[in-house]
Scaffold this active site. Structure first.
Site, PDB file in Angstrom:
ATOM      1  N   HIS A  62       0.831  -1.206   0.000  1.00  0.00           N
ATOM      2  CA  HIS A  62       0.000   0.000   0.000  1.00  0.00           C
ATOM      3  C   HIS A  62       0.863   1.252   0.000  1.00  0.00           C
ATOM      4  O   HIS A  62       2.063   1.189   0.225  1.00  0.00           O
ATOM      5  CB  HIS A  62      -0.992   0.013   1.166  1.00  0.00           C
ATOM      6  CG  HIS A  62      -0.359   0.015   2.524  1.00  0.00           C
ATOM      7  ND1 HIS A  62       0.155  -1.118   3.114  1.00  0.00           N
ATOM      8  CD2 HIS A  62      -0.164   1.020   3.407  1.00  0.00           C
ATOM      9  CE1 HIS A  62       0.631  -0.809   4.308  1.00  0.00           C
ATOM     10  NE2 HIS A  62       0.460   0.482   4.511  1.00  0.00           N
ATOM     11  N   HIS A  64       1.129   5.296   1.427  1.00  0.00           N
ATOM     12  CA  HIS A  64       0.702   6.356   2.340  1.00  0.00           C
ATOM     13  C   HIS A  64       1.202   7.684   1.784  1.00  0.00           C
ATOM     14  O   HIS A  64       2.379   7.802   1.445  1.00  0.00           O
ATOM     15  CB  HIS A  64       1.327   6.187   3.731  1.00  0.00           C
ATOM     16  CG  HIS A  64       0.688   5.156   4.573  1.00  0.00           C
ATOM     17  ND1 HIS A  64      -0.408   5.417   5.335  1.00  0.00           N
ATOM     18  CD2 HIS A  64       0.991   3.854   4.764  1.00  0.00           C
ATOM     19  CE1 HIS A  64      -0.753   4.319   5.984  1.00  0.00           C
ATOM     20  NE2 HIS A  64       0.082   3.360   5.650  1.00  0.00           N
ATOM     21  N   TYR A 126      -8.254  30.472  18.909  1.00  0.00           N
ATOM     22  CA  TYR A 126      -8.196  31.465  17.838  1.00  0.00           C
ATOM     23  C   TYR A 126      -9.494  32.257  17.762  1.00  0.00           C
ATOM     24  O   TYR A 126      -9.478  33.483  17.658  1.00  0.00           O
ATOM     25  CB  TYR A 126      -7.921  30.757  16.510  1.00  0.00           C
ATOM     26  CG  TYR A 126      -7.998  31.673  15.313  1.00  0.00           C
ATOM     27  CD1 TYR A 126      -6.970  32.560  15.026  1.00  0.00           C
ATOM     28  CD2 TYR A 126      -9.110  31.659  14.484  1.00  0.00           C
ATOM     29  CE1 TYR A 126      -7.041  33.403  13.931  1.00  0.00           C
ATOM     30  CE2 TYR A 126      -9.188  32.494  13.385  1.00  0.00           C
ATOM     31  CZ  TYR A 126      -8.159  33.365  13.113  1.00  0.00           C
ATOM     32  OH  TYR A 126      -8.241  34.200  12.030  1.00  0.00           O
ATOM     33  N   GLN A 130     -10.023  36.281  18.444  1.00  0.00           N
ATOM     34  CA  GLN A 130     -10.659  37.153  17.455  1.00  0.00           C
ATOM     35  C   GLN A 130     -11.819  37.912  18.077  1.00  0.00           C
ATOM     36  O   GLN A 130     -12.021  39.088  17.816  1.00  0.00           O
ATOM     37  CB  GLN A 130     -11.152  36.332  16.252  1.00  0.00           C
ATOM     38  CG  GLN A 130     -10.048  35.725  15.427  1.00  0.00           C
ATOM     39  CD  GLN A 130      -9.147  36.798  14.831  1.00  0.00           C
ATOM     40  OE1 GLN A 130      -9.606  37.756  14.248  1.00  0.00           O
ATOM     41  NE2 GLN A 130      -7.848  36.624  15.000  1.00  0.00           N
TER      42      GLN A 130
END
Length: 154
Positions: A62, A64, A126, A130
């Site tokens: 596989h 990634h 955040y 604000q």
């Protein structure tokens, strides 16, 4: 380390995805002689589409990838492009693969994708900062600040 955010003409964005996909029947074909070729092809296709390949690992059965995809490209359209073109390029480079994969389907159907973003506490902090800046700015004016989500003045 990658940039915090990227920009288009009117957009700031940070869209990172962890993507995993496998070869058909999960054959361990990536491991030996095709590993270098698969890596080169995936890197070149990402570069061509403007997708930043932040991290990539080819495992035995596989792949990634950690990629940063611009918002103008959907994840599904990018994966269709990546898997389709890479299969064609692999069959062109390695003609003997057509005997193992008769109908030129190198990758299995589907993929796994997960968004990689900021964690919730960072986003909450955040937003709160604000909000505090808006309150401080509004205190300089005459109007009273009312939080639209809580319905009370602060």
């Amino acid at each position: 380390m990658a940039k915090k955010s990227n920009s288009l003409s009117h957009t700031k964005w940070m869209c990172k995805y962890h993507i995993v996909f496998t070869p058909k029947y999960r054959r361990k074909i990536i491991y030996n002689q095709y590993k270098k070729s698969v890596g080169e092809i995936l890197r070149s296709l990402c570069k061509y589409k403007g997708v930043e390949l932040l991290e990539g690992h080819l495992k035995t059965d596989h792949v990634h990838m950690l990629v940063s995809i611009p918002p103008k490209i959907s994840v599904s359209s990018f994966m269709g492009y990546l898997k389709g073109k890479s299969a064609l390029m692999l069959f062109d480079r390695h003609a003997n693969l057509k005997y193992k994969f008769g109908n030129r389907h190198f990758w299995s159907e589907g993929y796994y994708v997960s968004t990689v973003g900021l964690n919730e506490t960072t986003i909450r902090k955040y937003i709160q900062e604000q909000e505090k800046q808006d309150i401080a700015r509004d205190k300089l004016s005459v109007k009273e600040y009312e939080d639209p989500f809580r319905g009370k003045s602060e």
